[in-house]
Design a protein around this motif. Sequence first.
Motif, PDB file in Angstrom:
ATOM      1  N   HIS A 149     -66.204 -20.984  -8.832  1.00 49.59           N
ATOM      2  CA  HIS A 149     -65.515 -19.906  -8.141  1.00 49.59           C
ATOM      3  C   HIS A 149     -65.360 -18.665  -9.035  1.00 49.59           C
ATOM      4  N   TYR A 150     -65.290 -18.903 -10.339  1.00 53.78           N
ATOM      5  CA  TYR A 150     -65.039 -17.787 -11.255  1.00 53.78           C
ATOM      6  C   TYR A 150     -66.316 -17.247 -11.884  1.00 53.78           C
ATOM      7  N   LEU A 151     -67.471 -17.632 -11.329  1.00 55.07           N
ATOM      8  CA  LEU A 151     -68.755 -17.212 -11.880  1.00 55.07           C
ATOM      9  C   LEU A 151     -68.868 -15.692 -12.074  1.00 55.07           C
ATOM     10  N   PRO A 152     -68.438 -14.880 -11.072  1.00 57.32           N
ATOM     11  CA  PRO A 152     -68.559 -13.432 -11.276  1.00 57.32           C
ATOM     12  C   PRO A 152     -67.787 -12.947 -12.498  1.00 57.32           C
ATOM     13  N   ILE A 153     -66.651 -13.603 -12.813  1.00 53.86           N
ATOM     14  CA  ILE A 153     -65.878 -13.159 -13.976  1.00 53.86           C
ATOM     15  C   ILE A 153     -66.649 -13.482 -15.254  1.00 53.86           C
ATOM     16  N   ALA A 168     -69.874 -13.721 -15.443  1.00 52.31           N
ATOM     17  CA  ALA A 168     -71.010 -12.799 -15.481  1.00 52.31           C
ATOM     18  C   ALA A 168     -70.570 -11.451 -16.022  1.00 52.31           C
ATOM     19  N   LYS A 169     -69.428 -10.954 -15.517  1.00 50.76           N
ATOM     20  CA  LYS A 169     -68.965  -9.631 -15.935  1.00 50.76           C
ATOM     21  C   LYS A 169     -68.660  -9.610 -17.428  1.00 50.76           C
TER      22      LYS A 169
END
Lengths: 388, 271
Positions: free
Chosen positions: B48-52, B54-55
């Motif tokens: 669920h926290y993949l975008p964080i 990635a960022k």
Amino acid sequence: MKQRAVCLILCLVVFLTALPMPAAAAEEQVLYVYNWGEYISDGSDGSIDVIAEFEATHPGVRVDYQTYATNEEMYAKIVSGSAEYDVLIPSDYMVGKLIEEDRLAPLNFENIENYRYIDESFRGLEYDPENKYSVPYTWGTVGIIYNKTKVTEPVESWDILWDANYAGQILMFNNPRDAFGIALKNLGYSQNTTDPEQLAEATEVLKEQKWIVQAYVMDEIFPKMTNGEAALAPYYAGDAITMIEDNPDLAFAVPKEGTNRFVDAMVIPKTSKNKELAEEFINFMLNPEIAAANISYIGYSTPMTAARELLDDELKDNPISYPDESILEKCDTFVNLDEETNDYMQNAWIEVLAFGENDVGAIVCLIVETSAIIALAVFLIIKKRKNR
Amino acid sequence: MKGKRSMALPYVVWSIAFVVIPLLLVVYFAFTDKNGAFTFDNLSKIVHYLPIFAKSINLALIATIISFLIGYPLAYCIARSRTHVQRNLILLVMLPMWMNFLLRTYGWMTLLENEGIINKLLGMIGLGPFEMINTQGAVVLGMVYNYLPFMVLPLYSILVKIDRSVIEAAQDLGANRFQVLCKVLFPLSMPGIVSGVTMVFVPSVSTFIISRMLGGGGNMLIGDLIETQFLGGSYNPYLGSALSLVLMVVMLLIMTVMNAFDEDDMEGMLV
């Protein structure tokens, strides 16, 4: 042999650094007090030093005074058991949480005779209905602090924090409970709601607000507002008075929808080894003269009419500190939320803060970068092999 | 031999007590729930926290690349100056690190703000105001500023060992500037590049205070997320540990790839 001795000594040093410092003089009693930062009169600017005063009236007692920045920081330290304190001063909902988890010692009010000065309206509050564990220290409200040069219309409602005319000029609390409290109040719900639909609605509203919010901050609101960096921000009434003193362009308003009335209260954790002395400390803090001196330094509101009477006229009747009864009626005091609601709020808040429109972009970007680096590594390795 | 080994004992004791045991605790927490039972829940939530993630990695990479582009020429210049000048220049590079990290970052806040010093100066010549603080760019700037010395120092210490005659030889054999850089300097300084890149990337990817202070709170990075699990309203060391564990594994992978660049024993060519 010599080497081994050196080694042994070094090992010993390593271990000793990990041990706590040996206690000072054996006769001395130490009272561990854990309070919010900047939340006691400490003798600066000609105020009285409350701690020193207590030590002077109680010979042989030394107060070890430590501070924290958030309720949660204090909670994490209490739960981990890494330190033992005798007096804590958490906020309402945290007092409720500590009571629920059976971490507080019931107070012996015979040792706290000054409790009689506490106003009736501050007894038996929601977080401690039987009034067994806590004594109110200060209270206040959350309102909107705004810069009159940038906001010319009257500030009456939380709605103004969603007004796109002030895009990039709004600061917002970086703390789920406070941020949700504002969103919920603006939607006309209770700040203590556990209804998932209302919470979902508040989450949406907070996400909508994100693009006009300049920054999510807590204490930084103070310098940013006094420097004129932003036009509007929610903040605590007590600090608002100090801010307006620093920058007369600022003004403070409590929105008509009502707000959060917070109460910070003194409690004694179960682990306290010095409960009687801790009660004596609480009693000392409730002495109207001490309380008045303390309040005039920290700027928040006192739950004791006897202490309020002793304040300067300017502070005594200040509508920021002591708002009208009609506003107070619409205010909620935070209670401890059940675990499910709390988790929901935390996760929703992370979603508000962390996620934006370019999430997919970030992942794609990462994949491209990773493949580029791996390709480069493989290329270099192959090239090296060839050279050999 | 045995005597020499025992010299490492103090550190071994230290690292068992304060590195190994805490690390094992992180692993333990990552695989348990509130009741102490074994679970994979914490780890599966991380998707669920993949975008964080990635960022964070993106910003840290950008910061590392910028630090390298600034740091390499600087390290080269320092390494080629006279010895006593070198010492002073290195001192100057280190100088900002004598001041507290938080204070320096706080300084950038007052510089970058809308009513800050930079915008006021630009305002005098009729430019701006530019929105600089509370952007991802400001976060990258904070990372570069704080970790640049960690890039310069290892690069300098490797570049200073490269014999000048190696470069002269390359030039004599007809290599132009670009070829000298790519075929001689880069390969020879690879160990320094690897350790410099590591020392900038690792703290950048796990930072939390820089993104909070300069990113305005709306640019949450993985470090912020972990911090929230421990000091935020939902005291959840289990998820926090799982996040830390995954972050450690990611870094380990990246370091493995980095070390592939440094495979050869090129130090043999250094004088």
